[in-house]
Design an enzyme around this catalytic site. Structure first.
Site, PDB file in Angstrom:
ATOM      1  N   TYR A  41       0.832  -1.214   0.000  1.00 47.28           N
ATOM      2  CA  TYR A  41       0.000   0.000   0.000  1.00 47.28           C
ATOM      3  C   TYR A  41       0.864   1.261   0.000  1.00 47.28           C
ATOM      4  O   TYR A  41       0.361   2.351  -0.271  1.00 47.28           O
ATOM      5  CB  TYR A  41      -0.920   0.054   1.232  1.00 47.28           C
ATOM      6  CG  TYR A  41      -1.941  -1.036   1.349  1.00 47.28           C
ATOM      7  CD1 TYR A  41      -2.159  -1.965   0.323  1.00 47.28           C
ATOM      8  CD2 TYR A  41      -2.708  -1.166   2.500  1.00 47.28           C
ATOM      9  CE1 TYR A  41      -3.098  -2.975   0.454  1.00 47.28           C
ATOM     10  CE2 TYR A  41      -3.653  -2.163   2.637  1.00 47.28           C
ATOM     11  CZ  TYR A  41      -3.842  -3.073   1.617  1.00 47.28           C
ATOM     12  OH  TYR A  41      -4.774  -4.064   1.761  1.00 47.28           O
ATOM     13  N   HIS A  99       0.308 -11.707   1.986  1.00 45.86           N
ATOM     14  CA  HIS A  99      -0.695 -10.945   1.245  1.00 45.86           C
ATOM     15  C   HIS A  99      -1.404 -11.766   0.166  1.00 45.86           C
ATOM     16  O   HIS A  99      -2.620 -11.668   0.000  1.00 45.86           O
ATOM     17  CB  HIS A  99      -0.043  -9.704   0.616  1.00 45.86           C
ATOM     18  CG  HIS A  99      -0.995  -8.580   0.385  1.00 45.86           C
ATOM     19  ND1 HIS A  99      -0.621  -7.271   0.399  1.00 45.86           N
ATOM     20  CD2 HIS A  99      -2.332  -8.572   0.124  1.00 45.86           C
ATOM     21  CE1 HIS A  99      -1.677  -6.497   0.171  1.00 45.86           C
ATOM     22  NE2 HIS A  99      -2.716  -7.272  -0.008  1.00 45.86           N
TER      23      HIS A  99
END
Length: 264
Positions: A41, A99
């Site tokens: 991110y 992730h």
């Protein structure tokens, strides 16, 4: 089932420094007990700034991040985690996810490296994200009770019944990302009706539906104080049996996050 707070603040695509920090600070001061970020991110530093500015005791909220797919080799997991902790300005996170089961992911090597994060005191727990039921079985066979969550897309247009049952079978929490289907919840007739009935937003309806489920946590992304507050108020909404049946009868399946490296 783990004690992950039922509602969290998602920070995906919240990359502008001041806005991201302010949203995290606002959420924590309003009463959010769960903040979610990730290496990819590119905002861990901003999230850390928001945490610092909120001046909330670190023990009073749950913090999670995720190791990106190019850092999942046995030799990269720990160094990448050290970098994440430095950016976040904390000694440890409550939960560190894999992730995606992609890129450098090798089940045994990666999961053993993730367990090392717990052994070193860098993460209290580990989790997986975007894992299929079969991959959940495989991961649990390797890392067992250290895994407390599987974070996946879930909302009224992607209800994830099979995956939820698998998570419950293993006593792990399903953490729902994109719980508002990237805004599509506002255009679902069934949710419009329920929102009108209760005098609330469609976002609150979707979040309440998720949070009323055993073993499900929701982490809506929001940056404005208005949306952060609106999502927080979903915790006060109680849907009745008729509402739940109406949502679960929605005959649509639309996935919002579907990269080429996804496992499905």
């Amino acid at each position: 089932m783990s004690s992950i707070p039922k509602l969290g603040l998602g920070t995906w695509q919240n990359t502008e420094s001041d806005e991201c920090a302010k949203s995290v600070q606002t959420a924590l001061e309003i009463g959010y007990k769960h903040i979610d970020t990730a290496q990819v991110y590119e905002n861990e530093e901003h999230v850390g700034k928001g945490i610092k500015e909120a001046d909330i005791d670190r023990d009073d909220f749950f913090l999670a991040s995720k190791v990106w797919i190019d850092q999942l080799s046995e030799e990269n997991v720990v160094p990448s985690m050290e970098e994440s902790l430095e950016k976040l300005g904390v000694d440890k996170v409550d939960l560190m996810y894999i992730h995606w089961p992609s890129g450098d992911y090798q089940p045994e090597e990666t999961l053993e490296a993730m367990q090392e994060l717990v052994e070193k005191g860098m993460a209290k727990n580990i989790g997986v994200s975007n894992f299929t039921p079969e991959q959940v079985d495989e991961a649990m066979g390797i890392a067992g009770e250290d895994i407390i969550a599987n974070q996946v897309e879930m909302h009224p247009l992607l209800q994830q019944e099979e995956l939820l049952e698998k998570c419950r079978e293993h006593d792990i929490t399903l953490v729902a990302y994109s719980p508002l289907a990237r805004g599509k919840v506002f255009d679902i007739p069934e949710l419009n009706e329920i929102a009108d009935k209760h005098g609330v937003s469609e976002a609150q309806v979707s979040l309440a539906w998720l949070m009323q489920k055993d073993g499900v946590v929701a982490i809506p992304k929001a940056s404005s104080e208005e949306h952060i507050r609106d999502n927080h108020e979903a915790q006060d909404l109680e849907l009745d049996e008729e509402d739940v049946e109406k949502i679960e009868s929605i005959d649509r399946e639309e996935r919002e996050v579907d990269p080429g490296f996804a496992p499905w």
